[in-house]
Design a protein around this motif. Structure first.
Motif, PDB file in Angstrom:
ATOM      1  N   ILE A 162       0.923  -1.006  -0.205  1.00  0.00           N
ATOM      2  CA  ILE A 162      -0.133  -0.416   0.178  1.00  0.00           C
ATOM      3  C   ILE A 162       0.846   1.266   0.083  1.00  0.00           C
ATOM      4  O   ILE A 162       0.643   1.951  -0.948  1.00  0.00           O
ATOM      5  CB  ILE A 162      -0.695   0.044   1.275  1.00  0.00           C
ATOM      6  N   GLY A 163       2.118   0.911   0.399  1.00  0.00           N
ATOM      7  CA  GLY A 163       2.697   2.162   1.056  1.00  0.00           C
ATOM      8  C   GLY A 163       3.598   2.740  -0.585  1.00  0.00           C
ATOM      9  O   GLY A 163       4.050   4.385  -0.676  1.00  0.00           O
ATOM     10  N   ARG A 164       3.688   2.020  -0.892  1.00  0.00           N
ATOM     11  CA  ARG A 164       4.569   1.848  -2.342  1.00  0.00           C
ATOM     12  C   ARG A 164       3.840   2.396  -3.509  1.00  0.00           C
ATOM     13  O   ARG A 164       4.008   3.392  -4.338  1.00  0.00           O
ATOM     14  CB  ARG A 164       5.244   0.402  -2.480  1.00  0.00           C
ATOM     15  N   PHE A 191       0.073   9.254   5.706  1.00  0.00           N
ATOM     16  CA  PHE A 191       1.251   9.076   5.765  1.00  0.00           C
ATOM     17  C   PHE A 191       1.758   8.029   5.725  1.00  0.00           C
ATOM     18  O   PHE A 191       2.293   6.815   5.023  1.00  0.00           O
ATOM     19  CB  PHE A 191       2.091   9.805   4.348  1.00  0.00           C
ATOM     20  N   ALA A 192       2.226   7.757   6.865  1.00  0.00           N
ATOM     21  CA  ALA A 192       3.094   6.662   7.589  1.00  0.00           C
ATOM     22  C   ALA A 192       2.769   5.388   8.724  1.00  0.00           C
ATOM     23  O   ALA A 192       2.953   4.530   8.562  1.00  0.00           O
ATOM     24  CB  ALA A 192       3.800   7.333   8.671  1.00  0.00           C
ATOM     25  N   PHE A 193       0.998   5.735   7.876  1.00  0.00           N
ATOM     26  CA  PHE A 193       0.286   4.329   8.728  1.00  0.00           C
ATOM     27  C   PHE A 193       1.268   3.510   7.762  1.00  0.00           C
ATOM     28  O   PHE A 193       1.133   2.341   8.510  1.00  0.00           O
ATOM     29  CB  PHE A 193      -1.392   4.655   8.532  1.00  0.00           C
ATOM     30  N   PRO A 194       1.313   2.875   6.349  1.00  0.00           N
ATOM     31  CA  PRO A 194       1.050   2.047   5.902  1.00  0.00           C
ATOM     32  C   PRO A 194       2.711   2.095   4.700  1.00  0.00           C
ATOM     33  O   PRO A 194       2.985   0.793   4.683  1.00  0.00           O
ATOM     34  CB  PRO A 194       0.332   2.251   4.340  1.00  0.00           C
ATOM     35  N   ILE A 195       3.351   3.186   5.196  1.00  0.00           N
ATOM     36  CA  ILE A 195       4.661   2.726   4.860  1.00  0.00           C
ATOM     37  C   ILE A 195       5.957   3.169   6.169  1.00  0.00           C
ATOM     38  O   ILE A 195       5.351   4.155   7.306  1.00  0.00           O
ATOM     39  CB  ILE A 195       5.052   4.784   4.056  1.00  0.00           C
TER      40      ILE A 195
END
Length: 459
Positions: A82-84, A119-123
């Motif tokens: 997801i983060g990517r 933004f830090a939730f998935p990355i």
């Protein structure tokens, strides 16, 4: 596996545990052996030293390794996918720009920090910081002032979320080892992460930005960030993808709470269906599928999307394997009786489990630098003490997870890769990095633990 009858008494077992940690630190710090290999080797040595029968050693090691990876690998793998997708499509820049406009230029550091929290939730920390820093530099260059005023809130946000909130490997591993409900850990971690970041990172950045006047690094990255993708995603798309797994997990936590209170029939098919949908792996799977479909459409071919998400898995392979090896170490501690010995010792001293968890993690963090190793080792050592306290509820278990995460965050210094990453990107010397980044990381750990411990006293 069932616990094997201990071959020694409490004293010798605790001595073996202390020796095992010393050997582990020596191998990681002095020999420079990879933490994955070191944890496997130390697990094997502990199994031999504690007299576990030879026929039971490998099943014990593999059971601890496999049971940990069964949960951790799923969450970490899906989360990084997801983060990517958000990263390569410019989702971070869209979110940051929107928040800067909403908060105003005078509150730009606050806006950048809030964007980084979301933004830090998935990355993961490293990837998220690398993505956000060009945006941070661009804003800092436009508005003026020390780069620390803009960079520390963003870096602190990634550090807090990486330590506190699933699907990041640290809280996932600790929650799995301690038996804390993943949904509860997610909600408690998110709630505590916000004030911890505001006090330990944002407010500190206001002081540091005035105390240390550092220019914005000029490496050409900001110009590239300003160009960005040709068709970045819409703001609502980015926010929706970030909130989707949290909303799905709430279905599980909310229906389970209502079922326990008797408001809903826990045996009803629709209630069980909602709880299944709200399981963290299912929530992240659905979000990953939506991210690939929505963000990839019109931007990348299906083959390109496949290569993007595949490439995202490589950098986290080491983290996943280390957490699995940490689970192996924990399995040996439980099977050998060391865990029960430590639990009884903690009980006799009267030291609360949550305090012991923080102290052990902090000591390991300072000694060898790796937050992942500190967290997995501390969780393995504390797990038997938690098992010996059957009256601990889901929220209390989640608070212990946060305490371990806080301990593994404090006092980042020269043996921590994050220390060098931040110092290098912000062009700081070692002394300045110690006086800024190290101080902020320590504040984050102390503030987070104080909040977790305070709440635990009220339960």
């Amino acid at each position: 596996m069932e616990t094997i009858e201990p071959a020694y008494g409490t004293g010798p077992l605790l001595g073996i545990a202390a020796g095992a940690i010393a050997v582990l630190l020596f191998l990681v710090m002095k020999v420079r052996l990879h933490a994955f290999v070191a944890l496997i080797l130390v697990s094997l040595l502990v199994a031999l030293a504690t007299g576990i029968p030879a026929a039971d050693i490998m099943p014990t090691l593999l059971d601890g390794f496999g049971s940990t990876l069964a949960n951790v690998a799923l969450l970490v793998g899906l989360g990084v996918m997801i983060g990517r997708m958000l990263e390569v499509t410019g989702g971070a820049a869209v979110l940051a720009d929107a928040l800067v406009r909403a908060f105003g230029e005078k509150r730009a550091p606050l806006a950048l920090g809030v964007a980084s929290l979301l933004f830090a939730f998935p990355i993961f920390f490293d990837a998220g910081l690398i993505v956000m820093l060009p945006i941070v530099f661009s804003v800092a260059r436009r508005l003026g002032g020390s780069v620390l005023y803009y960079a520390l809130p963003s870096a602190g946000a990634f550090a807090v979320m990486h330590a506190f909130v699933p699907p990041h490997p640290g809280p996932v591993t600790a929650a799995d080892m301690l038996g804390a409900p993943m949904g509860t850990t997610l909600l408690v971690g998110t709630v505590l992460a916000i004030p911890t970041w505001y006090i330990g990172s944002y407010l500190y950045s206001v002081y540091a930005g005035r105390r240390f006047e550092l220019p914005v690094p000029d490496d050409g990255a900001s110009a590239a960030a300003e160009d960005g993708p040709e068709r970045p995603p819409h703001l609502l798309t980015v926010v929706g993808l970030l909130l989707m797994p949290m909303a799905m997990v709430f279905l599980n936590t909310g229906t389970a709470t209502l079922a326990t209170a008797g408001v809903l029939d826990g045996g009803a098919a629709w209630v069980q269906a909602l709880q299944l949908i709200g399981q963290a792996p299912v929530a992240l799977l659905a979000t990953a599928l939506v991210a690939m479909a929505v963000l990839g459409r019109g931007r990348f071919s299906k083959d390109r999307v496949q290569r993007l998400v595949d490439g995202a898995l490589g950098p986290v392979c080491s983290i996943i394997l280390i957490t699995g090896a940490g689970g192996m170490f924990g399995g040996v501690l439980r099977a050998s009786g060391i865990g029960e010995a430590l639990a009884s010792s903690l009980e006799s001293t009267g030291l609360p489990v949550i305090v012991a968890a923080f102290a052990i993690a902090a000591a390991l963090r300072v000694a060898q630098g790796s937050a992942t190793v500190a967290l997995t080792t501390a969780a393995a050592l504390v797990a038997p003490a938690v098992e010996a306290s059957p009256d601990m509820g889901g929220v209390e278990l989640a608070l212990v997870v946060i305490a371990i995460a806080c301990g593994s965050t404090v006092l980042s210094h020269v043996n921590d890769s994050g220390f060098w990453l931040v110092g290098r990107f912000l062009r700081m010397d070692v002394a300045t990095t110690l006086r800024t980044w190290t101080v902020m990381e320590t504040l984050i750990g102390l503030v987070g633990f104080a909040l977790a411990f305070g709440i635990s006293l009220l339960l």
